[in-house]
Design a protein around this motif. Sequence first.
Motif, mmCIF file in Angstrom:
data_model
loop_
_atom_site.group_PDB
_atom_site.id
_atom_site.type_symbol
_atom_site.label_atom_id
_atom_site.label_comp_id
_atom_site.label_asym_id
_atom_site.label_seq_id
_atom_site.Cartn_x
_atom_site.Cartn_y
_atom_site.Cartn_z
ATOM 1 N N THR A 201 1.022 -1.104 -0.047
ATOM 2 C CA THR A 201 -0.118 0.049 0.084
ATOM 3 C C THR A 201 0.809 1.267 -0.042
ATOM 4 O O THR A 201 1.998 1.283 0.534
ATOM 5 C CB THR A 201 -0.978 0.001 1.261
ATOM 6 N N SER A 202 0.377 2.279 -0.716
ATOM 7 C CA SER A 202 1.103 3.439 -0.559
ATOM 8 C C SER A 202 0.874 4.497 0.580
ATOM 9 O O SER A 202 1.275 5.523 0.654
ATOM 10 C CB SER A 202 1.107 4.179 -2.147
ATOM 11 N N LEU A 203 -0.028 3.834 1.437
ATOM 12 C CA LEU A 203 -0.374 4.874 2.498
ATOM 13 C C LEU A 203 -0.557 4.167 3.757
ATOM 14 O O LEU A 203 -0.847 2.948 3.812
ATOM 15 C CB LEU A 203 -1.692 5.712 1.986
ATOM 16 N N ARG A 204 -0.745 4.900 4.905
ATOM 17 C CA ARG A 204 -1.345 4.263 6.261
ATOM 18 C C ARG A 204 -2.475 5.123 6.556
ATOM 19 O O ARG A 204 -2.388 6.441 6.465
ATOM 20 C CB ARG A 204 -0.158 4.392 7.123
ATOM 21 N N ILE A 205 -3.052 4.703 7.450
ATOM 22 C CA ILE A 205 -4.132 5.409 8.029
ATOM 23 C C ILE A 205 -3.904 6.047 9.245
ATOM 24 O O ILE A 205 -3.254 5.442 10.235
ATOM 25 C CB ILE A 205 -5.347 4.366 8.393
#
Length: 333
Positions: A201-205
Amino acid sequence: MSPPAATFQELGSVTAALPMKATGGDNGTIKANGVDKTIAEMEGNWDDFKFQPIRESQVSRAMTRRYFQDLDTYAESDIVIVGAGSCGLSAAYMLGKTRPDLKIALIESGVAPGGGAWLGGQLFSAMVMRKPADAFLRELSVPYEDEGTHVVVKHAALFTSTLLSKVLSFPNIKLFNATAVEDLITRPLPSSPTSNNNPPTSLRIAGVVTNWTLVTRHHDDQSCMDPNTINAPLTISTTGHDGPSGAFSVNRLVGMQVLDRLKGMQGLDMNSAEDAIVRGTREVVPGLIVGGMELSEVDGANRMGPTFGAMVLSGVRAAEVAVGIWEGRKGGF
Ligand code: 48N
């Protein structure tokens, strides 16, 4: 011309006084400032019964002062739980009990928390939990009838109200009900593959975007109703599989193309469904743990129908996963 100055002073205490602390009495009654009439003193004496005097602004200030203090306090939370159904409430209970040092914001779009756990199946009253989930009922001191491989709570509301009251009694947990999560806060990640075999994934929450639920449901007919936010390094999403915004967070991940697609909840099979949900409860993308029936939408797990053991133990597991991540990333998220 300056607006009229509000000249009324609250009776007795100073207007800006901090809220009074309710103190537990020695016999369990709550006494506030020495006003401690008992029920027995009132019974039979109703003719000259009278409440203490009040001014409406005192009620308004009692509510708003606390609510806006809570918004300020939980604007930066340690863990956000989205959805106060049986899974989310169980996760909240475990975190409230094991990590009183963490600030937990519990966001529930309904006015009444509890999700689908106020009734058993087909609106019947009794709630079934397969062993070993009876351990959680004993943890809460919820009485049940033992039927060998499973136990039965005489009314689902007895379980849910007991769990809810315990969650609400933890000083480090704030329930924001009638409040919907309508988006997720994200942060870019170096495009390195994540752990536990999830797609890179290119992001984190990094928290959640909230609004009053009634506002969230009217974005189509009233524009520019911007949301609020809660920053948190960890979010546990337990938004269920049905209802107006079931499986909210995982659907949003697909919408952001962080997950390719949801495999979708499969047909009812109690024996496989419950094991799969408990075993599969995990951090689906960095910063987002998914549990309960929302997870069935991600993994394509079966549904289990009217048995709730997997919900509570998925909540227990989600809390354990969250604490493990928290411990492991003490150096920062
Ligand atoms: O009870 P639910 O729907 O979800 P769980 O996973 O806690 O428990 C599921 C369980 O009740 C079952 O579905 C049973 C076992 N049946 C299975 C089957 O096979 O039929 O609670 C989710 C909560 C609800 O209270 C929603 O109102 C809330 O999440 N919610 C949200 N809250 C805030 N923001 C949102 N976007 C949101 N979406 C849902």
